[in-house]
Motif scaffolding. Structure first.
Motif, PDB file in Angstrom:
ATOM      1  N   MET A   1      12.012  -1.024   7.538  1.00 45.32           N
ATOM      2  CA  MET A   1      12.107  -2.372   7.029  1.00 45.32           C
ATOM      3  C   MET A   1      11.009  -2.648   6.005  1.00 45.32           C
ATOM      4  SD  MET A   1      13.992  -4.913   7.401  1.00 45.32           S
ATOM      5  CE  MET A   1      14.032  -6.591   6.912  1.00 45.32           C
ATOM      6  N   LEU A   2       9.811  -2.153   6.250  1.00 42.69           N
ATOM      7  CA  LEU A   2       8.723  -2.358   5.297  1.00 42.69           C
ATOM      8  C   LEU A   2       8.970  -1.611   3.990  1.00 42.69           C
ATOM      9  CD1 LEU A   2       5.630  -2.167   7.655  1.00 42.69           C
ATOM     10  CD2 LEU A   2       6.574  -4.179   6.565  1.00 42.69           C
ATOM     11  N   GLY A   3       9.651  -0.481   4.072  1.00 39.27           N
ATOM     12  CA  GLY A   3       9.985   0.272   2.861  1.00 39.27           C
ATOM     13  C   GLY A   3      10.945  -0.505   1.972  1.00 39.27           C
ATOM     14  N   ILE A   4      11.897  -1.188   2.581  1.00 39.55           N
ATOM     15  CA  ILE A   4      12.843  -1.991   1.816  1.00 39.55           C
ATOM     16  C   ILE A   4      12.134  -3.179   1.175  1.00 39.55           C
ATOM     17  CG2 ILE A   4      14.889  -3.465   2.004  1.00 39.55           C
ATOM     18  CD1 ILE A   4      15.828  -1.573   4.248  1.00 39.55           C
ATOM     19  N   ALA A   5      11.239  -3.816   1.919  1.00 39.18           N
ATOM     20  CA  ALA A   5      10.477  -4.934   1.366  1.00 39.18           C
ATOM     21  C   ALA A   5       9.595  -4.469   0.205  1.00 39.18           C
ATOM     22  CB  ALA A   5       9.627  -5.582   2.451  1.00 39.18           C
ATOM     23  N   ALA A   6       9.027  -3.276   0.317  1.00 36.35           N
ATOM     24  CA  ALA A   6       8.217  -2.730  -0.768  1.00 36.35           C
ATOM     25  C   ALA A   6       9.077  -2.486  -2.005  1.00 36.35           C
ATOM     26  CB  ALA A   6       7.539  -1.439  -0.326  1.00 36.35           C
ATOM     27  N   ALA A   7      10.290  -1.962  -1.809  1.00 41.73           N
ATOM     28  CA  ALA A   7      11.180  -1.720  -2.943  1.00 41.73           C
ATOM     29  C   ALA A   7      11.560  -3.025  -3.636  1.00 41.73           C
ATOM     30  CB  ALA A   7      12.431  -0.982  -2.467  1.00 41.73           C
ATOM     31  N   GLY A  36       3.474  -4.571  -2.889  1.00 41.00           N
ATOM     32  CA  GLY A  36       4.460  -3.527  -2.614  1.00 41.00           C
ATOM     33  C   GLY A  36       3.811  -2.235  -2.153  1.00 41.00           C
ATOM     34  N   LEU A  37       2.706  -1.871  -2.787  1.00 40.40           N
ATOM     35  CA  LEU A  37       1.993  -0.659  -2.371  1.00 40.40           C
ATOM     36  C   LEU A  37       1.422  -0.799  -0.965  1.00 40.40           C
ATOM     37  CD1 LEU A  37       0.130   0.380  -5.634  1.00 40.40           C
ATOM     38  CD2 LEU A  37       1.962   1.610  -4.475  1.00 40.40           C
ATOM     39  N   THR A  38       0.961  -1.996  -0.629  1.00 42.94           N
ATOM     40  CA  THR A  38       0.448  -2.233   0.713  1.00 42.94           C
ATOM     41  C   THR A  38       1.553  -2.079   1.747  1.00 42.94           C
ATOM     42  OG1 THR A  38      -1.195  -3.757  -0.157  1.00 42.94           O
ATOM     43  CG2 THR A  38      -0.721  -3.901   2.193  1.00 42.94           C
ATOM     44  N   HIS A  43       4.397   1.265   5.802  1.00 41.79           N
ATOM     45  CA  HIS A  43       5.621   1.958   6.205  1.00 41.79           C
ATOM     46  C   HIS A  43       5.357   3.444   6.451  1.00 41.79           C
ATOM     47  CE1 HIS A  43       9.808   3.138   6.320  1.00 41.79           C
ATOM     48  NE2 HIS A  43       9.571   4.006   5.361  1.00 41.79           N
ATOM     49  N   VAL A  44       4.603   4.061   5.552  1.00 43.35           N
ATOM     50  CA  VAL A  44       4.285   5.490   5.696  1.00 43.35           C
ATOM     51  C   VAL A  44       3.392   5.721   6.910  1.00 43.35           C
ATOM     52  CG1 VAL A  44       3.072   7.413   4.578  1.00 43.35           C
ATOM     53  CG2 VAL A  44       4.660   6.011   3.269  1.00 43.35           C
ATOM     54  N   ALA A  45       2.523   4.757   7.217  1.00 39.89           N
ATOM     55  CA  ALA A  45       1.633   4.888   8.368  1.00 39.89           C
ATOM     56  C   ALA A  45       2.369   4.711   9.690  1.00 39.89           C
ATOM     57  CB  ALA A  45       0.504   3.875   8.274  1.00 39.89           C
ATOM     58  N   GLY A  46       3.593   4.196   9.642  1.00 40.11           N
ATOM     59  CA  GLY A  46       4.375   4.070  10.857  1.00 40.11           C
ATOM     60  C   GLY A  46       4.367   2.681  11.461  1.00 40.11           C
TER      61      GLY A  46
END
Length: 56
Positions: A1-7, A36-38, A43-46
């Motif tokens: 979900m965080l990846g989509i928000a970042a996109a 977005g980078l945050t 997201h990458v950190a899990g």
């Protein structure tokens, strides 16, 4: 979900930059990109994943 928000935030930053929209300092394309980078780093950190370990 965080990846989509970042996109979505990256896309908004791209639109602000490409259309040369005049915004205040808070919604500048650089600030939106950093948000977005945050979110991408979280997201990458899990953070926000739905994997939960079950113990019996």
């Amino acid at each position: 979900m965080l990846g989509i928000a970042a996109a979505v935030l990256f896309f908004i930053a791209f639109l602000i930059n490409a259309a040369d929209i005049a915004t205040n300092d808070v919604f500048a394309s650089g600030n939106v990109m950093l948000l977005g980078l945050t979110l991408l780093a979280l997201h990458v950190a899990g953070v926000g994943t739905s994997l939960r370990s079950r113990r019996r």
